[in-house]
Design a protein around this motif. Structure first.
Motif, mmCIF file in Angstrom:
data_model
loop_
_atom_site.group_PDB
_atom_site.id
_atom_site.type_symbol
_atom_site.label_atom_id
_atom_site.label_comp_id
_atom_site.label_asym_id
_atom_site.label_seq_id
_atom_site.Cartn_x
_atom_site.Cartn_y
_atom_site.Cartn_z
ATOM 1 N N ILE A 49 0.780 -1.312 -0.035
ATOM 2 C CA ILE A 49 0.089 -0.147 0.171
ATOM 3 C C ILE A 49 0.914 1.235 0.097
ATOM 4 N N VAL A 50 0.452 2.204 -0.894
ATOM 5 C CA VAL A 50 1.282 3.520 -1.167
ATOM 6 C C VAL A 50 0.307 4.484 -0.919
ATOM 7 N N LEU A 51 0.620 5.525 -0.266
ATOM 8 C CA LEU A 51 -0.252 6.843 -0.105
ATOM 9 C C LEU A 51 0.365 8.030 -0.187
ATOM 10 N N THR A 52 -0.025 8.624 -1.214
ATOM 11 C CA THR A 52 0.440 10.189 -1.818
ATOM 12 C C THR A 52 -0.480 10.963 -1.841
ATOM 13 N N PRO A 58 5.324 20.415 -1.523
ATOM 14 C CA PRO A 58 5.906 19.588 -0.571
ATOM 15 C C PRO A 58 6.610 20.451 0.329
ATOM 16 N N ALA A 59 6.997 20.162 1.473
ATOM 17 C CA ALA A 59 7.824 20.621 2.754
ATOM 18 C C ALA A 59 9.208 20.967 2.297
ATOM 19 N N VAL A 60 9.484 22.085 2.396
ATOM 20 C CA VAL A 60 10.957 22.776 1.889
ATOM 21 C C VAL A 60 12.016 21.933 3.041
ATOM 22 N N ASP A 61 12.985 21.296 2.013
ATOM 23 C CA ASP A 61 14.207 20.588 2.994
ATOM 24 C C ASP A 61 13.759 19.247 3.576
ATOM 25 N N SER A 62 12.638 18.499 2.906
ATOM 26 C CA SER A 62 12.199 17.537 3.532
ATOM 27 C C SER A 62 12.023 16.473 2.324
ATOM 28 N N GLU A 63 12.612 15.245 2.640
ATOM 29 C CA GLU A 63 12.313 14.098 1.460
ATOM 30 C C GLU A 63 11.155 13.110 1.800
ATOM 31 N N ASP A 64 10.562 13.588 2.980
ATOM 32 C CA ASP A 64 9.290 12.751 3.270
ATOM 33 C C ASP A 64 8.019 13.173 2.243
ATOM 34 N N ASP A 195 0.123 2.558 8.433
ATOM 35 C CA ASP A 195 -0.128 3.786 8.771
ATOM 36 C C ASP A 195 0.613 4.861 8.212
ATOM 37 N N PHE A 196 0.260 6.176 7.686
ATOM 38 C CA PHE A 196 0.812 7.197 7.052
ATOM 39 C C PHE A 196 0.812 8.349 8.030
ATOM 40 N N VAL A 197 1.709 9.121 7.998
ATOM 41 C CA VAL A 197 1.664 10.364 9.247
ATOM 42 C C VAL A 197 1.787 11.525 8.333
ATOM 43 N N LEU A 198 0.824 12.290 8.100
ATOM 44 C CA LEU A 198 0.962 13.553 7.303
ATOM 45 C C LEU A 198 1.492 14.576 8.305
ATOM 46 N N LYS A 199 2.498 15.309 7.748
ATOM 47 C CA LYS A 199 3.091 16.397 8.500
ATOM 48 C C LYS A 199 2.987 17.563 7.963
ATOM 49 N N ILE A 200 2.121 18.584 8.618
ATOM 50 C CA ILE A 200 2.018 19.806 7.970
ATOM 51 C C ILE A 200 2.795 20.992 8.192
ATOM 52 N N HIS A 201 3.494 21.569 7.546
ATOM 53 C CA HIS A 201 4.520 22.532 7.750
ATOM 54 C C HIS A 201 3.991 23.979 7.407
#
Length: 213
Positions: A49-52, A58-64, A195-201
């Motif tokens: 399973i892949v979630l996109t 995209p967050a700056v300086d993050s490869e997540d 489980d996928f964690v969305l990180k909001i910057h």
């Protein structure tokens, strides 16, 4: 007379040889069919399973890939793509896919099925309330979920699904759980859950995790 007897003996030998060859071929074919039957019987589906996030900043300086940017104090809706790949050696029949998110705020977090352009899917199953161990250390928290049944998940190409989640102005890190279940999974596995964690910057420098308004 001797020649006739020899011819009869030779004919009998040929008939016996042909019959033996046919029996051998039939036996080999039956064995091959049996092996193929057992192979199909033992074949199992295995899901990846892949979630996109779709069209997210995209967050700056993050490869997540689950790290995105949003404005401070601004609620927003985010479109997601789910890819269900069958990496097993057998096709999956009817497959139930669930998306679960923890509830938040007085109205609770909303989610719903969409198409690839973000338009709500007509006739899609509605959002329901549930309780799952989604918090830290397996704490059970109020949650919302949606589901859909896929008629088949083959082994050649992934199945793509789309849904939206409405995030509040205070959301910073939100867990999104995607689950897939079918009868063709290995006997010791009821479902596959990721489980996928969305990180909001913050959208403004220094682009750290979103500040609360």
């Amino acid at each position: 007379m001797v020649l006739a007897d020899d011819a009869l003996a030779l004919g009998s030998f040929v008939v016996a040889a042909v019959a033996t060859a046919i029996a051998f071929v039939t036996l080999a074919w039956s064995r091959s069919e049996h092996v193929e039957f057992l192979k199909r019987l033992r074949a199992r589906a295995r899901f990846e399973i892949v979630l996109t996030p779709v069209n997210a900043l995209p967050a700056v300086d993050s490869e997540d890939p689950m790290a995105i940017m949003a404005g401070v104090g601004v609620p927003f809706e985010q479109l997601f793509q789910v890819g269900i790949s069958n990496i097993g050696d057998g096709a999956a029949g009817p497959t139930t896919v669930n998306v679960v998110v923890p509830s938040s705020g007085p109205l609770g977090r909303r989610l719903w099925w969409c198409d690839g352009r973000g338009f709500t899917r007509a006739g899609a199953p509605p959002m329901l309330d549930t309780s799952e161990p989604m918090g830290a250390n397996g704490v059970i928290v109020p949650a919302r979920w949606i589901d859909v049944v896929l008629p088949r998940v083959g082994t050649r190409s992934p199945v793509l699904l789309f849904f939206k989640v409405a995030f509040s102005s205070a959301d910073v890190e939100v867990t999104i759980r995607v689950k897939a279940q079918c009868d063709e999974l290995p006997d010791d596995l009821f479902e596959v859950a990721e489980d996928f964690v969305l990180k909001i910057h913050d959208r403004l420098p220094p682009y750290e995790l979103r500040a609360r308004p």
